[in-house]
Design a protein around this motif. Structure first.
Motif, short mmCIF file in Angstrom:
data_model
loop_
_atom_site.label_atom_id
_atom_site.label_comp_id
_atom_site.label_asym_id
_atom_site.label_seq_id
_atom_site.Cartn_x
_atom_site.Cartn_y
_atom_site.Cartn_z
N GLY A 42 34.16 11.73 10.99
CA GLY A 42 35.00 10.77 11.71
C GLY A 42 35.25 11.22 13.13
N ALA A 43 36.20 10.56 13.76
CA ALA A 43 36.53 10.83 15.15
C ALA A 43 36.89 12.31 15.33
N GLY A 44 36.34 12.92 16.36
CA GLY A 44 36.64 14.31 16.66
C GLY A 44 35.76 15.31 15.95
N ILE A 45 34.88 14.84 15.06
CA ILE A 45 33.97 15.74 14.35
C ILE A 45 32.55 15.34 14.70
N ALA A 46 31.79 16.30 15.19
CA ALA A 46 30.41 16.04 15.59
C ALA A 46 29.50 16.10 14.37
N GLY A 47 29.52 15.06 13.58
CA GLY A 47 28.70 14.99 12.37
C GLY A 47 29.55 15.06 11.12
N GLU A 48 29.01 15.73 10.11
CA GLU A 48 29.70 15.88 8.84
C GLU A 48 30.04 17.34 8.59
N LEU A 49 31.10 17.53 7.82
CA LEU A 49 31.52 18.88 7.45
C LEU A 49 31.83 18.86 5.96
N ASP A 50 31.11 19.67 5.20
CA ASP A 50 31.31 19.77 3.76
C ASP A 50 32.32 20.88 3.52
N THR A 51 33.54 20.53 3.13
CA THR A 51 34.61 21.52 3.02
C THR A 51 35.04 21.73 1.57
N PRO A 52 35.39 22.97 1.21
CA PRO A 52 35.84 23.25 -0.15
C PRO A 52 37.22 22.67 -0.43
N VAL A 53 37.44 22.25 -1.67
CA VAL A 53 38.75 21.81 -2.13
C VAL A 53 39.48 23.07 -2.58
N LEU A 54 40.62 23.36 -1.99
CA LEU A 54 41.37 24.59 -2.24
C LEU A 54 41.55 24.87 -3.73
N GLY A 55 41.04 26.01 -4.18
CA GLY A 55 41.26 26.48 -5.54
C GLY A 55 40.56 25.69 -6.63
N HIS A 56 39.66 24.78 -6.28
CA HIS A 56 38.96 23.97 -7.28
C HIS A 56 37.49 24.37 -7.31
N TYR A 57 36.94 24.50 -8.52
CA TYR A 57 35.59 25.01 -8.68
C TYR A 57 34.75 24.12 -9.59
N GLN A 58 33.47 24.08 -9.29
CA GLN A 58 32.54 23.34 -10.11
C GLN A 58 32.46 23.99 -11.49
N SER A 59 31.74 23.34 -12.38
CA SER A 59 31.54 23.87 -13.72
C SER A 59 31.06 25.31 -13.64
N MET A 60 31.68 26.18 -14.43
CA MET A 60 31.26 27.58 -14.50
C MET A 60 30.73 27.82 -15.91
N THR A 61 29.57 28.42 -16.01
CA THR A 61 29.00 28.71 -17.32
C THR A 61 28.67 30.18 -17.45
N VAL A 62 28.67 30.63 -18.69
CA VAL A 62 28.22 31.98 -19.02
C VAL A 62 27.23 31.82 -20.16
N THR A 63 26.16 32.60 -20.12
CA THR A 63 25.14 32.54 -21.16
C THR A 63 24.93 33.92 -21.75
N LEU A 64 24.94 33.98 -23.08
CA LEU A 64 24.59 35.19 -23.79
C LEU A 64 23.17 35.01 -24.32
N ASN A 65 22.32 35.97 -24.03
CA ASN A 65 20.91 35.93 -24.44
C ASN A 65 20.66 37.04 -25.44
N TRP A 66 20.18 36.67 -26.63
CA TRP A 66 19.90 37.64 -27.67
C TRP A 66 18.40 37.82 -27.84
N ARG A 67 18.01 39.00 -28.28
CA ARG A 67 16.60 39.28 -28.57
C ARG A 67 16.16 38.57 -29.84
N THR A 68 17.09 38.45 -30.80
CA THR A 68 16.80 37.80 -32.08
C THR A 68 17.92 36.83 -32.42
N VAL A 69 17.71 36.01 -33.42
CA VAL A 69 18.76 35.10 -33.89
C VAL A 69 19.86 35.96 -34.52
#
Length: 175
Positions: A42-69
């Motif tokens: 918008g006015a006063g910004i030369a283009g676009e700015l992708d800014t973080p939302v304070l304290g909010h995070y996208q999906s976080m995943t953890v994966t455990l990988n086993w050698r066998t079942v």
């Protein structure tokens, strides 16, 4: 830790559940912390700015990988929240003294199973089984010091002791 410390490697680690039971032999893909963002322009910004939302995070995943079942994997695949306590020891080389030091690293997670991959059967080979979780809570400590705590359901986002969402909780009537 004083001196000229050179981080070397993770010496080893173990994974425990909420009952403090060892969860077999696995490798772990820890969560990626990616901020939710919003594009402003918008006015006063030369283009676009992708800014973080304070304290909010996208999906976080953890994966455990086993050698066998593993039987533990099927227990963790059951619906509901599970606790994963990943305790490791990191190797630090003190270049000034020429000595190695061991520093504890711990990732404590509350996680909900998303998918359970049984892997494949092939004679004389690993099955490469895995389970992926959605992480709702994460606390990372290094050498006994809490460095990251994210609790999405309770509006907590702390980095090195600084609470990013304290004012937000206050404004929402949560403090």
């Amino acid at each position: 830790m004083a001196g000229n410390n050179v981080p070397m490697r993770l010496t080893n680690f173990k994974v425990y559940n909420d009952s403090n039971d060892l969860l077999g032999i696995a490798t772990v893909d820890l969560p990626e912390i990616s901020a939710m963002t919003d594009t402003i322009s918008g006015a006063g910004i030369a283009g676009e700015l992708d800014t973080p939302v304070l304290g909010h995070y996208q999906s976080m995943t953890v994966t455990l990988n086993w050698r066998t079942v593993e039987a533990q994997a099927s227990e963790l695949a059951s619906p509901g929240s599970h606790t994963l306590d990943i305790r490791g020891s990191q190797e630090i080389y003190d270049a000034a003294s020429g000595k190695y030091q061991s520093v504890g690293v711990r990732a404590y997670l509350k996680a909900i199973p998303k998918n359970f991959t049984l892997g494949s059967f092939e004679p004389g080979a690993t099955t490469d089984s895995s389970i992926e979780f959605e992480v709702s809570y994460m606390k990372l400590s290094i050498d006994g010091k809490e460095v990251v705590e994210i609790d999405k359901l309770n509006f907590i986002a702390r980095f090195n002791g600084e609470d990013q969402l304290a004012e937000v909780r206050k404004n929402l009537g949560m403090a």
